[in-house]
Design an enzyme around this catalytic site. Structure first.
Site: not given
Ligand code: LLP
Length: 433
Positions: A330, A292, A362-363, A248, A334, A290
């Site tokens: 995060r 998240g 500890c980092e 999304g 990042y 999709e």
């Molecule tokens: N669909 C697929 C195939 C994906 O790989 C992802 C995220 C999503 C949907 C969901 O994307 P969103 O709507 O959340 O942008 N750990 C990272 C984010 C990694 C996202 C990986 N894939 C962070 O903390 O920013």
């Protein structure tokens, strides 16, 4: 404020989903993840409403459960009529335990083991999103041994740079995910899938990146994917039934980031897809998204208790909290920006100081945010709130330094309940033989 569920009460104390955060910290202890259930439901409805008007009767919204995965969230997604994206046996198992209907699950991952594939099939996962040819044949073998025909999408890389952090870009040709259109591998895998007798090719998937603000990213991706679909129709007579455009929209972590109007953006994508499909003379596929992050991120807040406040004259200040990179990796990963503020009004004086808010690992890299402006009266025992922590926090939490993970507390209609209990040192040693 960066999101409308954050405010201040008449005493000047920080509220979240209308509830006093300092009181929640006392009730549940810190560190503490809060999740605003009403906001999560509202975001699901925003996506579903927008997709329903853009693609009437022929769409799906899948919650990318990697953003935050625990039993209660799958129940909420089910109640809201969402499908889910799952990427591991752990996420599938959690969804099963929540009673989520797995025919509405799409199984991702760039490296599904044979055991993962067998587990997903045995539990009736509806769709596999196939990353590469090797995996395609592994799925064919497992499906053949069960005498079933497995529905799949092929994950393709459209070759688009979404201008987000490199670590979360996925749509470029050299990505570890998917089969590239540019190299001809997408065409080859399509032909292979069509030739297999236990595979039902339902269409294509692409995902270009996460925390994307460029509003035309989905349009550019859809453009490439629909051109490819039309080519496959011409060459192979294969008609795409489903086109999944991946994750999304981005969310606002700090004031300077934009607020994305999801409904308006989806309407634009819809207009583009309708005209492109008629220009190409192909039938309209079912369109999936999709999301998240944008479902759960600003429904989240983390509360911490301040410990050591260290002032190094002529250098810098540190405010240490009782969490850190174990509950929020995060910034370390990042350099992600956050808004951090005190939960209670600190009225001793109005003087400010700038400090790095750091964790207790500890980092040296255990930093939540650098150069945060805080009241200089901040002291041990005060509560700090880190905003917008609903996505990729609990799901990326670790036990580094054997630190237990915080609980997840849901807030709804003025009350609160525990969705995930606080981990204890006993839990941490439970697996040690
Ligand atoms: N669909 C697929 C195939 C994906 O790989 C992802 C995220 C999503 C949907 C969901 O994307 P969103 O709507 O959340 O942008 N750990 C990272 C984010 C990694 C996202 C990986 N894939 C962070 O903390 O920013």
């Amino acid at each position: 404020m960066i999101c409308e569920n954050i405010g201040f009460d008449t005493n000047g104390d920080l509220t979240f989903a209308g509830q006093n955060t300092a009181e929640l910290a006392v009730k549940y202890g810190t560190p503490l993840y809060l999740l605003d259930e009403d906001r999560i439901r509202e975001r699901c409805r925003t996506y579903i409403g927008a997709m329903a008007s853009a693609f009437p009767g022929n769409f799906r919204v899948l919650y990318a459960s990697k953003a935050s995965s625990f039993k209660r969230i799958y129940e909420i997604m089910n109640e809201e009529g969402m499908g889910i994206d799952v990427v591991s046996r752990g996420e599938i198992y959690t969804a099963i335990r929540a009673g989520f209907p797995l025919e509405k699950a799409f199984f991702h991952s760039n490296n599904k083991t044979d055991a993962d594939i067998a587990f997903a099939m045995d539990n009736g996962v509806g769709f596999f999103v196939v990353d590469n040819a090797e995996e395609l044949y592994a799925i064919e073998r497992e499906a053949a041994s069960r005498s079933i025909k497995q529905k799949i999408l092929l994950r393709l890389t459209p070759g688009i740079d979404p201008h987000t952090y490199a670590a979360i870009s996925t749509g470029q040709v050299d990505s570890k995910f998917g089969s590239a259109i540019e190299t001809g591998q997408a065409e080859t895998i399509t032909e292979e899938a069509l030739g297999l007798s236990h595979i039902e090719l339902m269409g294509y998937h692409c995902h270009v990146g996460s925390q994307v603000f460029d509003s035309d990213v989905f349009i550019r991706a859809a453009d490439v994917m629909l051109d490819f679909s039309a080519q496959m129709n011409k060459k192979r007579g294969y008609l795409t039934k489903i086109l999944n455009l991946g994750g999304g929209y981005g969310v606002r972590y700090i004031e300077s980031q934009p607020t994305i109007d999801i409904s308006a953006n989806i309407a634009q994508v819809g207009e583009f897809i309708h005209s492109k499909v008629s220009e190409l003379g192909i039938p309209m596929p079912q369109i999936c998204m999709e999301p998240g992050r944008s479902i759960v991120a600003d429904a989240g807040m983390t509360l911490y208790t301040v410990g050591t406040v260290k002032r190094i004259p002529g250098y810098k200040n540190y405010v240490s909290v009782d969490g850190g990179m174990t509950d929020n990796v995060r910034y370390a990963m990042y350099g992600a920006p956050y808004t951090i503020l005190p939960a209670a009004k600190i009225c001793v004086n109005r003087e400010k100081m700038t400090a790095d808010v750091v964790g207790r690992c500890c980092e040296s890299g255990d930093v939540l945010q650098k150069d945060v402006v805080l009241p200089s009266a901040i002291k041990r025992g005060d509560i700090l709130a880190c905003l917008t922590t609903g996505a990729y926090h609990y799901s990326m939490a670790s036990n580094y330094n054997r630190i237990p993970r915080p609980p997840v507390i849901m807030l709804s209609a003025g009350s609160s309940y525990v969705a995930v209990r606080r981990e204890t040192e006993e839990d941490i040693t439970a697996l040690d033989i």
